[in-house]
Every structure is written in structure tokens, then in C-alpha cells.
Design a protein around this motif. Structure first.
Motif, PDB file in Angstrom:
ATOM      1  N   HIS A 121       0.432  -1.171  -0.141  1.00 25.09           N
ATOM      2  CA  HIS A 121       0.080  -0.291   0.178  1.00 25.09           C
ATOM      3  C   HIS A 121       0.349   1.296  -0.341  1.00 25.09           C
ATOM      4  O   HIS A 121       2.017   1.559  -0.211  1.00 25.09           O
ATOM      5  CB  HIS A 121      -1.253   0.158   1.315  1.00 25.09           C
ATOM      6  CG  HIS A 121      -0.554   0.021   2.076  1.00 25.09           C
ATOM      7  ND1 HIS A 121      -0.412   1.663   3.062  1.00 25.09           N
ATOM      8  CD2 HIS A 121       0.462  -0.383   3.690  1.00 25.09           C
ATOM      9  CE1 HIS A 121       0.384   1.160   3.895  1.00 25.09           C
ATOM     10  NE2 HIS A 121       1.005  -0.026   4.054  1.00 25.09           N
ATOM     11  N   SER A 168      -1.961  -0.658  -3.955  1.00 24.99           N
ATOM     12  CA  SER A 168      -1.345   0.290  -3.646  1.00 24.99           C
ATOM     13  C   SER A 168      -2.013   1.156  -4.512  1.00 24.99           C
ATOM     14  O   SER A 168      -2.662   0.794  -5.525  1.00 24.99           O
ATOM     15  CB  SER A 168       0.397   0.864  -4.575  1.00 24.99           C
ATOM     16  OG  SER A 168       1.098   2.027  -4.630  1.00 24.99           O
ATOM     17  N   LEU A 169      -1.893   2.872  -4.441  1.00 24.16           N
ATOM     18  CA  LEU A 169      -2.936   3.731  -5.465  1.00 24.16           C
ATOM     19  C   LEU A 169      -1.958   3.915  -6.069  1.00 24.16           C
ATOM     20  O   LEU A 169      -2.487   4.591  -6.904  1.00 24.16           O
ATOM     21  CB  LEU A 169      -3.922   4.910  -4.184  1.00 24.16           C
ATOM     22  CG  LEU A 169      -4.708   5.086  -3.718  1.00 24.16           C
ATOM     23  CD1 LEU A 169      -4.699   5.724  -2.137  1.00 24.16           C
ATOM     24  CD2 LEU A 169      -5.746   5.133  -4.093  1.00 24.16           C
ATOM     25  N   SER A 170      -1.067   3.909  -6.301  1.00 29.30           N
ATOM     26  CA  SER A 170      -0.344   4.699  -7.015  1.00 29.30           C
ATOM     27  C   SER A 170      -0.015   3.543  -8.071  1.00 29.30           C
ATOM     28  O   SER A 170       0.548   2.606  -7.843  1.00 29.30           O
ATOM     29  CB  SER A 170       1.217   5.446  -6.530  1.00 29.30           C
ATOM     30  OG  SER A 170       2.703   5.080  -7.738  1.00 29.30           O
ATOM     31  N   LEU A 171      -0.384   3.581  -8.968  1.00 29.58           N
ATOM     32  CA  LEU A 171      -0.384   2.413 -10.531  1.00 29.58           C
ATOM     33  C   LEU A 171       1.377   3.056 -10.576  1.00 29.58           C
ATOM     34  O   LEU A 171       2.090   0.740 -10.496  1.00 29.58           O
ATOM     35  CB  LEU A 171      -0.567   3.172 -12.206  1.00 29.58           C
ATOM     36  CG  LEU A 171      -0.409   2.229 -12.679  1.00 29.58           C
ATOM     37  CD1 LEU A 171      -0.706   0.896 -12.568  1.00 29.58           C
ATOM     38  CD2 LEU A 171      -1.207   3.135 -14.037  1.00 29.58           C
ATOM     39  N   SER A 177      -7.220   7.522 -13.716  1.00 35.04           N
ATOM     40  CA  SER A 177      -8.170   6.771 -12.845  1.00 35.04           C
ATOM     41  C   SER A 177      -9.309   7.948 -12.122  1.00 35.04           C
ATOM     42  O   SER A 177      -9.094   9.186 -12.665  1.00 35.04           O
ATOM     43  CB  SER A 177      -7.742   6.097 -12.095  1.00 35.04           C
ATOM     44  OG  SER A 177      -8.768   4.900 -11.121  1.00 35.04           O
ATOM     45  N   ASN A 233     -11.076  -1.836 -13.244  1.00 31.66           N
ATOM     46  CA  ASN A 233     -10.771  -1.317 -12.654  1.00 31.66           C
ATOM     47  C   ASN A 233      -9.673  -2.536 -11.653  1.00 31.66           C
ATOM     48  O   ASN A 233     -10.359  -3.448 -11.597  1.00 31.66           O
ATOM     49  CB  ASN A 233     -11.575  -0.611 -11.619  1.00 31.66           C
ATOM     50  CG  ASN A 233     -11.854   0.334 -12.337  1.00 31.66           C
ATOM     51  OD1 ASN A 233     -11.305   1.115 -12.262  1.00 31.66           O
ATOM     52  ND2 ASN A 233     -13.321   0.364 -12.682  1.00 31.66           N
ATOM     53  N   SER A 272      -7.693  -2.165  -8.585  1.00 28.56           N
ATOM     54  CA  SER A 272      -7.473  -2.134  -7.205  1.00 28.56           C
ATOM     55  C   SER A 272      -8.340  -1.927  -7.080  1.00 28.56           C
ATOM     56  O   SER A 272      -8.514  -0.602  -6.680  1.00 28.56           O
ATOM     57  CB  SER A 272      -6.369  -1.522  -7.334  1.00 28.56           C
ATOM     58  OG  SER A 272      -6.014  -1.503  -5.085  1.00 28.56           O
ATOM     59  N   GLU A 287     -12.205   0.242  -5.281  1.00 27.27           N
ATOM     60  CA  GLU A 287     -12.770   0.379  -4.296  1.00 27.27           C
ATOM     61  C   GLU A 287     -14.358  -0.208  -3.819  1.00 27.27           C
ATOM     62  O   GLU A 287     -15.121  -0.013  -4.926  1.00 27.27           O
ATOM     63  CB  GLU A 287     -13.036   2.349  -4.503  1.00 27.27           C
ATOM     64  CG  GLU A 287     -11.511   2.554  -4.341  1.00 27.27           C
ATOM     65  CD  GLU A 287     -11.575   4.137  -4.589  1.00 27.27           C
ATOM     66  OE1 GLU A 287     -12.549   4.621  -5.875  1.00 27.27           O
ATOM     67  OE2 GLU A 287     -10.597   4.914  -4.229  1.00 27.27           O
ATOM     68  N   GLU A 308      -1.907  12.119  -6.024  1.00 26.07           N
ATOM     69  CA  GLU A 308      -0.632  12.149  -7.150  1.00 26.07           C
ATOM     70  C   GLU A 308      -1.852  11.844  -8.800  1.00 26.07           C
ATOM     71  O   GLU A 308      -2.767  10.657  -8.777  1.00 26.07           O
ATOM     72  CB  GLU A 308       0.543  11.757  -6.774  1.00 26.07           C
ATOM     73  CG  GLU A 308       1.361  12.417  -5.655  1.00 26.07           C
ATOM     74  CD  GLU A 308       2.335  11.588  -5.282  1.00 26.07           C
ATOM     75  OE1 GLU A 308       2.776  10.556  -5.818  1.00 26.07           O
ATOM     76  OE2 GLU A 308       2.976  11.575  -4.127  1.00 26.07           O
ATOM     77  N   GLU A 309      -1.211  12.260  -9.637  1.00 26.92           N
ATOM     78  CA  GLU A 309      -1.402  11.930 -10.735  1.00 26.92           C
ATOM     79  C   GLU A 309      -1.958  10.508 -11.446  1.00 26.92           C
ATOM     80  O   GLU A 309      -2.781  10.343 -12.439  1.00 26.92           O
ATOM     81  CB  GLU A 309      -0.720  12.412 -11.893  1.00 26.92           C
ATOM     82  CG  GLU A 309      -0.513  12.280 -13.806  1.00 26.92           C
ATOM     83  CD  GLU A 309       0.091  12.982 -14.570  1.00 26.92           C
ATOM     84  OE1 GLU A 309       1.597  13.568 -14.055  1.00 26.92           O
ATOM     85  OE2 GLU A 309      -0.367  12.869 -15.651  1.00 26.92           O
ATOM     86  N   ASP A 310      -0.534   9.365 -11.171  1.00 30.49           N
ATOM     87  CA  ASP A 310      -0.874   7.884 -11.376  1.00 30.49           C
ATOM     88  C   ASP A 310      -2.019   7.383  -9.854  1.00 30.49           C
ATOM     89  O   ASP A 310      -1.988   6.002  -9.753  1.00 30.49           O
ATOM     90  CB  ASP A 310       0.215   7.702 -11.520  1.00 30.49           C
ATOM     91  CG  ASP A 310       1.259   7.466  -9.970  1.00 30.49           C
ATOM     92  OD1 ASP A 310       0.871   7.961  -9.037  1.00 30.49           O
ATOM     93  OD2 ASP A 310       2.109   6.378 -10.281  1.00 30.49           O
ATOM     94  N   TRP A 311      -2.709   8.087  -9.547  1.00 32.61           N
ATOM     95  CA  TRP A 311      -3.425   7.110  -8.196  1.00 32.61           C
ATOM     96  C   TRP A 311      -4.361   7.003  -8.695  1.00 32.61           C
ATOM     97  O   TRP A 311      -5.535   7.492  -9.588  1.00 32.61           O
ATOM     98  CB  TRP A 311      -3.171   8.219  -7.175  1.00 32.61           C
ATOM     99  CG  TRP A 311      -2.455   8.530  -6.029  1.00 32.61           C
ATOM    100  CD1 TRP A 311      -1.095   8.327  -6.590  1.00 32.61           C
ATOM    101  CD2 TRP A 311      -2.498   8.699  -4.837  1.00 32.61           C
ATOM    102  NE1 TRP A 311      -0.213   8.091  -5.747  1.00 32.61           N
ATOM    103  CE2 TRP A 311      -0.637   8.155  -4.819  1.00 32.61           C
ATOM    104  CE3 TRP A 311      -2.897   8.998  -4.143  1.00 32.61           C
ATOM    105  CZ2 TRP A 311      -0.529   8.945  -2.797  1.00 32.61           C
ATOM    106  CZ3 TRP A 311      -2.859   9.328  -2.594  1.00 32.61           C
ATOM    107  CH2 TRP A 311      -1.905   9.400  -2.421  1.00 32.61           C
ATOM    108  N   GLY A 312      -4.705   5.696  -8.383  1.00 32.52           N
ATOM    109  CA  GLY A 312      -6.626   5.280  -8.821  1.00 32.52           C
ATOM    110  C   GLY A 312      -7.297   4.087  -8.465  1.00 32.52           C
ATOM    111  O   GLY A 312      -6.074   3.018  -7.375  1.00 32.52           O
ATOM    112  N   GLU A 313      -8.461   3.727  -8.758  1.00 38.19           N
ATOM    113  CA  GLU A 313      -8.512   2.007  -8.701  1.00 38.19           C
ATOM    114  C   GLU A 313      -7.783   1.358  -9.820  1.00 38.19           C
ATOM    115  O   GLU A 313      -8.129  -0.078 -10.352  1.00 38.19           O
ATOM    116  CB  GLU A 313     -10.484   2.446  -9.688  1.00 38.19           C
ATOM    117  CG  GLU A 313     -10.702   2.850  -8.181  1.00 38.19           C
ATOM    118  CD  GLU A 313     -12.127   2.556  -8.325  1.00 38.19           C
ATOM    119  OE1 GLU A 313     -12.685   1.408  -7.362  1.00 38.19           O
ATOM    120  OE2 GLU A 313     -12.820   3.088  -8.805  1.00 38.19           O
TER     121      GLU A 313
END
Lengths: 294, 66
Positions: A7, A56-59, A134, A252, A254, A256, B61-66
Motif C-alpha cells: 500500500h 497501492s494507490l499509485s500505479l 483514474s 479496475n 484495485s 474501491e 498524485e497523477e498516477d493514483w486511482g483504482e
């Protein structure tokens, strides 16, 4: 069984998953990728885990970490290849097309001039999306040529090189909502609709989630979509097209789900945790077998 | 970083570093946990559990998401 959860911040979803895994008797470690580095030559620390769950939220962090951890021989949920396919709308569209899953028409261009020509030939409105992104960010409905020219110029001038890939999707005149199917371990477990007065229906943009009966058609499309990108766990977004019926819009990796538990009555984190333990159990058994053979 | 924390047998509390409002943790906080202050709406991250300490959570940040 030992499970690690990657995460970069523990939101309600990650807390729920940690609780569900612990309730099922797993030994779980939350690993903050902001404080983690990897030794490409030595993955011993990671091999203690039967499964690594990526949340992790960051791709960028997700892909970096899962690619390396898989090289160590450790199973990730979702696998890096699935994250790659889901996170890039172009790659998702290619896989959906390859699997003959109904999806909106998509046009791709790599210059603003070619993008404008494609939009003009298709007709207005269209939806312009970044291939990677996203929560509905930078997704724009283009209603006329003036808007198209302005958006394309802004993207090509102000955006990163990635913004130079123009993903143009046909606009679906949906009835004020889109649908989402949750798929865990190849099985559709729940569905919601997301309603909004705005044309964008992401809950991150204020849309409201409502429980939805999981029809055979929704379940089938969701399961096929998750399978075509190799996801263990996925949320499939669908649009209701007045002419063509249900179309898979995005996948998606990851998801929510905090607003989808009470609305559906389905214990989503529990079902994800149970599936994680099934994978971890299989991995653990395989390792024991390999160890016995050595 | 906040150091104004209180622990009782059932809850732990900390002061919001933005508005000073009280944040209550009904269970043991986890490292990395993100909580929202009901007073000012700011998101705070648990950066230490012993002693309990909070910092402003990182911006999206820009690359955050689902």
C-alpha cells in the motif's frame, strides 16, 4: 499462511481487507511502498510470503513492485500483467476487442491532427480520455469542433508524452448512471449502479452507489471481462447503450468498495480475503511439494 | 507532527494538526492509516503508533486511482 499487502496509504478498503484476512487466520503484514526498496539480486525477504496483495494507490508503485516480486517467484494479486492491462485503457480495449466482449467504439491517434480527423469522421459528441488515469480525471466530453481543437491542443502542448496518445471513445447516451460488477476469483459477486446528475458517474466525482441485482447478463459480462485481462479481483464498469445493450467500459484492478458493502449486502472484503487465502494455500502447497522434491 | 495524544482503555485520541479538533480512534491505529478530521475535513496519516503521531496525508498524485 503469510500474506503481504502493498500500500501507500491505508484507506478504509485496506483496513477492511487486513481485518478480513486476520479474521480468517492469515498472518498479514502491511508494507508501505514509500518506505520499501528492492534488491533485484535477492528476493529472500519476499519469499516468506505465500501471496502479495497489491493495494497501492499509485500505479507506478504497483507495477514496479509486482513486476519485481514476481521475479522473486512470489504470486501477486493482481498479477503485474493484469495491472498493466487494466491500467491502460488502450490495452484494456484491445483485450476486450480480442475477446469479442461488447464495448464502446474506440479510436486512437498519436497526433492532434489525426485525432481531430477521427473525431470529425465519427461525429459529435465523443469522449476523450487519457489512456492512463483514474477517478474520471481529464475525461472530457467533446461536443463540437471548437472544443475538440482546444482540448487536443492543450493535451499535446501541456500534457506529458503519454497525453500524446489520443483515446477517443464513442459517447454512450447512458441513463444517468453506469453499472459496476465486482468479480473475485472468476466469479461475479455483486453489482451496483452509480448515479449522478453529471455525465461522469465516478463515485470519486460525487456519484451515488446503489445496489443492483446481479443478473446473468451482468455476471457473464463481468466474468468474461475479468478473465480477458487475467484479474483475480476486478471491478468492471459497464454502460447501458440504448441501441446495443450492455457495453464494458473499463476494468479496475484495485477497486474501491467501501460504498458497495451496505448497498449490496455482500461482504466484499471477506470474499476477497477468502480468495486470497485460496491462492496463498495453493502457492504454499506447491512450495512444500517443490521443497520435498529437492 | 502531533504529540498531543491521549490514551484510555477504549479509545485513543489525537489533536488534528490543522484545526486542533479531537480525533478519536476506537481501535488501535495502524501505521499508514489515513483518517479524516470531522472538524476541518483534512486527511491525516498515522506516521507513528507509539507514540501516536499524525501528519498531513499526501496529496493525490497523477498516477493514483483504482
Amino acid at each position: 499462511m503469510r500474506i503481504a499487502m502493498l500500500h501507500n496509504r491505508l484507506r478504509i478498503e485496506e483496513e477492511m481487507l487486513l481485518d478480513a484476512l486476520e479474521d480468517l487466520g492469515a498472518e498479514v503484514v502491511a508494507i508501505d511502498l514509500r518506505r520499501t526498496s528492492f534488491d533485484l539480486m535477492n528476493g529472500e525477504d519476499w519469499r516468506q510470503y505465500d501471496l502479495v496483495i497489491d493495494r497501492s494507490l499509485s500505479l507506478t508503485s504497483s507495477l514496479t513492485a509486482t513486476r519485481i516480486i514476481e521475479v522473486y517467484g512470489v504470486r501477486c494479486m493482481n498479477p503485474s500483467h493484469s495491472i498493466e492491462l487494466c491500467s491502460d485503457k488502450l490495452r484494456t480495449s484491445i483485450e476486450l476487442e480480442r475477446a469479442a466482449i461488447p464495448t464502446p467504439r474506440v479510436m486512437i491517434a498519436t497526433s492532434p491532427e489525426a485525432a481531430l480527423t477521427a473525431i470529425e469522421e465519427h461525429g459529435y459528441p465523443v469522449v476523450l480520455k487519457p489512456t492512463i488515469g483514474s477517478w474520471g480525471r481529464l475525461v472530457a466530453r467533446v461536443n463540437d469542433r471548437d472544443a475538440a481543437e482546444a482540448l487536443l491542443e492543450h493535451r499535446s502542448t501541456l500534457g506529458s508524452a503519454q497525453q500524446g496518445v489520443f483515446y477517443i471513445q464513442e459517447h454512450i447516451d447512458k441513463p444517468g448512471r453506469d453499472l459496476r460488477v465486482f468479480v473475485v476469483g472468476g466469479e461475479a459477486i455483486a453489482a451496483i449502479s452509480r448515479s449522478s446528475d453529471h455525465w461522469l458517474t465516478n463515485t470519486a466525482r460525487g456519484a451515488e452507489a446503489h445496489g443492483l441485482p446481479l443478473t446473468p447478463e451482468l455476471a457473464d459480462l463481468g466474468q468474461r471481462a475479468a478473465a480477458c485481462v487475467g484479474s483475480d479481483v476486478a471491478a468492471i464498469d459497464l454502460l447501458e447503450c440504448p441501441q446495443r445493450g450492455l457495453l464494458v467500459n473499463e476494468i479496475n484492478h484495485s477497486m474501491e468498495f467501501r460504498n458497495s458493502i451496505s448497498t449490496t449486502g455482500v461482504e466484499i472484503p471477506r470474499l476477497i480475503a477468502e480468495h486470497a487465502l485460496r491462492i496463498a494455500g495453493a502457492t504454499s502447497g506447491k512450495r512444500r511439494q517443490e521443497g520435498a522434491l529437492v | 507532527m502531533n504529540s498531543a495524544t491521549t490514551t484510555t482503555t477504549e479509545t485513543q485520541t489525537a489533536a488534528c494538526i490543522e484545526c486542533g479538533g479531537e480525533l478519536q480512534f476506537r481501535r488501535s491505529p495502524r501505521l499508514g492509516q489515513v483518517v479524516m478530521c470531522s472538524g476541518c475535513g483534512v486527511e491525516l496519516e498515522v506516521v507513528s503508533t507509539s507514540p501516536l503521531a499524525l501528519e498531513l496525508a499526501p496529496e493525490v498524485e497523477e498516477d493514483w486511482g483504482e
